[in-house]
Design a protein around this motif. Structure first.
Motif, PDB file in Angstrom:
ATOM      1  N   ASP A 254       1.270  -1.191   0.326  1.00 45.36           N
ATOM      2  CA  ASP A 254       0.318   0.250   0.119  1.00 45.36           C
ATOM      3  C   ASP A 254       1.102   1.241   0.193  1.00 45.36           C
ATOM      4  O   ASP A 254      -0.162   2.087  -0.367  1.00 45.36           O
ATOM      5  CB  ASP A 254      -1.166  -0.260   1.092  1.00 45.36           C
ATOM      6  N   VAL A 255       2.017   1.113   0.038  1.00 46.33           N
ATOM      7  CA  VAL A 255       2.384   2.206   0.692  1.00 46.33           C
ATOM      8  C   VAL A 255       3.531   2.716  -0.860  1.00 46.33           C
ATOM      9  O   VAL A 255       4.846   3.800  -0.940  1.00 46.33           O
ATOM     10  CB  VAL A 255       3.974   2.571   1.746  1.00 46.33           C
ATOM     11  N   PHE A 256       4.094   1.455  -1.662  1.00 50.05           N
ATOM     12  CA  PHE A 256       5.136   2.209  -2.522  1.00 50.05           C
ATOM     13  C   PHE A 256       4.613   2.928  -3.406  1.00 50.05           C
ATOM     14  O   PHE A 256       5.638   3.485  -3.839  1.00 50.05           O
ATOM     15  CB  PHE A 256       4.740   0.125  -3.321  1.00 50.05           C
ATOM     16  N   PRO A 257       3.294   3.062  -3.663  1.00 54.41           N
ATOM     17  CA  PRO A 257       3.410   4.187  -5.350  1.00 54.41           C
ATOM     18  C   PRO A 257       4.020   4.811  -4.698  1.00 54.41           C
ATOM     19  O   PRO A 257       4.122   6.022  -5.338  1.00 54.41           O
ATOM     20  CB  PRO A 257       1.005   3.718  -5.215  1.00 54.41           C
ATOM     21  N   PHE A 258       3.673   5.742  -3.193  1.00 51.44           N
ATOM     22  CA  PHE A 258       4.261   7.195  -2.489  1.00 51.44           C
ATOM     23  C   PHE A 258       5.227   7.194  -2.489  1.00 51.44           C
ATOM     24  O   PHE A 258       6.334   8.186  -2.279  1.00 51.44           O
ATOM     25  CB  PHE A 258       3.525   6.958  -1.008  1.00 51.44           C
ATOM     26  N   VAL A 259       5.966   6.067  -2.317  1.00 51.06           N
ATOM     27  CA  VAL A 259       7.874   6.149  -2.172  1.00 51.06           C
ATOM     28  C   VAL A 259       8.323   7.370  -3.119  1.00 51.06           C
ATOM     29  O   VAL A 259       9.173   7.745  -2.317  1.00 51.06           O
ATOM     30  CB  VAL A 259       8.531   5.181  -2.456  1.00 51.06           C
ATOM     31  N   PRO A 260       8.253   7.516  -3.933  1.00 50.79           N
ATOM     32  CA  PRO A 260       8.961   8.621  -5.003  1.00 50.79           C
ATOM     33  C   PRO A 260       8.468   9.987  -4.154  1.00 50.79           C
ATOM     34  O   PRO A 260       9.957  11.069  -4.329  1.00 50.79           O
ATOM     35  CB  PRO A 260       8.465   8.427  -6.286  1.00 50.79           C
ATOM     36  N   TYR A 261       8.211   9.824  -3.629  1.00 45.67           N
ATOM     37  CA  TYR A 261       7.351  11.097  -2.225  1.00 45.67           C
ATOM     38  C   TYR A 261       7.916  11.248  -1.157  1.00 45.67           C
ATOM     39  O   TYR A 261       7.572  12.398  -0.376  1.00 45.67           O
ATOM     40  CB  TYR A 261       6.091  12.005  -3.368  1.00 45.67           C
ATOM     41  N   ILE A 262       8.101  10.515  -0.703  1.00 46.90           N
ATOM     42  CA  ILE A 262       8.232  10.761   0.519  1.00 46.90           C
ATOM     43  C   ILE A 262       9.992  10.346   1.100  1.00 46.90           C
ATOM     44  O   ILE A 262      10.775   9.328   0.991  1.00 46.90           O
ATOM     45  CB  ILE A 262       6.966   9.562   1.899  1.00 46.90           C
ATOM     46  N   ASP A 263      10.378  10.299   2.449  1.00 48.76           N
ATOM     47  CA  ASP A 263      11.523  10.275   3.598  1.00 48.76           C
ATOM     48  C   ASP A 263      11.567   8.943   3.959  1.00 48.76           C
ATOM     49  O   ASP A 263      12.567   8.724   4.988  1.00 48.76           O
ATOM     50  CB  ASP A 263      11.620  11.447   4.306  1.00 48.76           C
ATOM     51  N   MET A 264      10.845   8.815   4.305  1.00 48.42           N
ATOM     52  CA  MET A 264      10.118   7.870   5.637  1.00 48.42           C
ATOM     53  C   MET A 264       8.481   7.102   5.511  1.00 48.42           C
ATOM     54  O   MET A 264       7.703   7.423   5.081  1.00 48.42           O
ATOM     55  CB  MET A 264      10.540   8.510   6.798  1.00 48.42           C
ATOM     56  N   VAL A 265       8.597   5.845   5.919  1.00 42.34           N
ATOM     57  CA  VAL A 265       7.387   5.186   6.189  1.00 42.34           C
ATOM     58  C   VAL A 265       7.495   4.582   7.656  1.00 42.34           C
ATOM     59  O   VAL A 265       7.821   4.598   8.172  1.00 42.34           O
ATOM     60  CB  VAL A 265       8.161   3.696   5.543  1.00 42.34           C
ATOM     61  N   LEU A 266       5.644   4.593   7.780  1.00 40.12           N
ATOM     62  CA  LEU A 266       5.913   4.945   9.313  1.00 40.12           C
ATOM     63  C   LEU A 266       5.044   3.332   9.354  1.00 40.12           C
ATOM     64  O   LEU A 266       4.251   3.219   9.121  1.00 40.12           O
ATOM     65  CB  LEU A 266       5.410   6.095  10.464  1.00 40.12           C
ATOM     66  N   VAL A 267       5.586   2.594  10.262  1.00 45.05           N
ATOM     67  CA  VAL A 267       4.834   0.944  10.212  1.00 45.05           C
ATOM     68  C   VAL A 267       4.455   0.670  11.047  1.00 45.05           C
ATOM     69  O   VAL A 267       5.275   1.332  12.370  1.00 45.05           O
ATOM     70  CB  VAL A 267       5.774  -0.366  10.110  1.00 45.05           C
ATOM     71  N   MET A 268       2.879   0.701  11.806  1.00 44.75           N
ATOM     72  CA  MET A 268       2.312   0.930  12.963  1.00 44.75           C
ATOM     73  C   MET A 268       2.360  -0.439  13.731  1.00 44.75           C
ATOM     74  O   MET A 268       2.089  -1.491  13.289  1.00 44.75           O
ATOM     75  CB  MET A 268       1.070   1.549  13.378  1.00 44.75           C
ATOM     76  N   THR A 269       2.951  -0.494  14.789  1.00 48.07           N
ATOM     77  CA  THR A 269       3.555  -2.033  15.651  1.00 48.07           C
ATOM     78  C   THR A 269       2.533  -1.917  17.138  1.00 48.07           C
ATOM     79  O   THR A 269       2.543  -2.921  17.217  1.00 48.07           O
ATOM     80  CB  THR A 269       5.143  -1.197  16.095  1.00 48.07           C
TER      81      THR A 269
END
Ligand code: DX5
Ligand code: ZN
Length: 225
Positions: free
Chosen positions: A125-140
Motif C-alpha cells: 500500500d505504501v509503494f506508490p508513495f515512495v518516490p515522494y517520501i523520506d520515511m515509512v511509518l509502520v504502526m506496531t
C-alpha cells in the motif's frame, strides 16, 4: 543507517511539559514525535496545532508530526507555521492522487514527508508513495493510544518494505511506532527499521537519558549482528 529515537509526547507529563522537553533534549533523542488525533480517524483526541507551536517556540528538537486525523491535507500550512519538521499521513486517509499532491506540497514547504500503515494494511500500500517520501511509518499497535502491546507480527512487513526501499530508494527510512521498548527494539532493527517512536519506555522511565541510551545501544548492536 543511523538509529534514531523519537520520544512520543503522548506519554509526557502535560502539567510539566517544558521540563519534559528538557528531559527529551538531554536524553540523546534526535526528534520529538507529536501525535495529533481527531477522535474520528482514531478513537481518541490528543493535542493540536497551538500546542505544537508552543513546543516549537521552546525547543530546537525537530518536530515529527504523526497525523491521525481525516483530511490532514487541510492542515499542512498550519503545521508548517507551527514549526513541524516532518509530517506523516496515514495511507487510507486520502485518495492516492490527493495523497501524492499533499506529499509533494509538504516537500515543497521544506518539510520531510512520510506515509504510515495501520497494522491491517500490507506493505504494498505504501509503494506508490515512495518516490515522494523520506520515511515509512509502520504502526506496531493500532493507532490511538500509548502503552499498548507491541505487535511482533508486523516485522515481516517492515522487512518487506526495507527490501523494497533498498532496491528503489535506499535513503528512505522506516519508523516503527507502538510498544517500542528495550525488549522489542532489536527485532525492529533486524527487520530494517531505524527510527523508533518511544512513548512509555522513554517518558515513564525514571531516567530518560539512561533509557534512550540503552535503546540506541540495543538497536546498534542488533544492526551490527
Ligand atoms: C499511538 C501513537 C504512539 C504512541 C506510542 O497511536 O502513535 O506514538 O504514543 O506510545 P508507546 O511507545 O507507549 O506505545
Ligand atoms: Zn505516533
Amino acid at each position: 543507517m543511523e538509529m534514531k529515537i523519537a520520544p512520543s509526547l503522548l506519554a509526557a507529563d502535560f502539567l510539566h511539559l517544558e521540563d519534559e522537553l528538557r528531559r527529551a533534549e538531554a536524553s540523546g533523542a534526535v526528534m520529538l514525535h507529536c501525535d495529533v488525533m481527531d477522535g474520528v480517524y482514531v478513537p481518541n483526541i490528543s493535542f493540536g496545532f497551538d500546542i505544537i507551536k508552543q513546543i516549537h517556540a521552546v525547543t530546537d528538537l525537530p518536530l515529527d508530526v504523526h497525523m491521525m486525523t481525516v483530511r490532514a491535507c487541510d492542515y499542512i500550512d498550519t503545521l508548517k507555521k507551527a514549526g513541524a519538521s516532518s509530517i506523516t499521513l496515514h495511507s487510507d486517509t486520502l485518495e492516492p492522487n490527493e495523497m501524492i499532491e499533499t506529499l509533494k506540497y509538504i516537500k515543497s514547504l521544506g518539510m520531510n514527508a512520510a506515509v504510515s500503515l495501520k497494522p491491517k494494511y500490507p506493505a504494498s500500500d505504501v509503494f506508490p508513495f515512495v518516490p515522494y517520501i523520506d520515511m515509512v511509518l509502520v504502526m506496531t499497535v493500532e493507532p490511538g493510544f500509548g502503552g499498548q502491546k507491541f505487535m511482533a507480527d508486523m516485522m515481516p512487513k517492515v522487512r518487506e518494505i526495507r527490501d523494497y526501499l533498498d532496491a528503489n530508494k535506499p535513503e528512505c527510512e522506516i519508523q516503527v511506532d507502538g510498544g517500542v521498548a528495550p525488549a522489542t527494539i532489536a527485532e525492529c532493527t533486524r527487520a530494517g527499521a531505524n527510527v523508533f517512536v518511544v512513548g512509555t519506555a522513554a517518558f515513564k522511565a525514571d531516567d530518560m537519558t539512561e533509557a534512550v541510551t540503552k535503546l540506541i545501544q540495543t538497536a546498534e548492536e542488533a544492526a551490527a549482528e
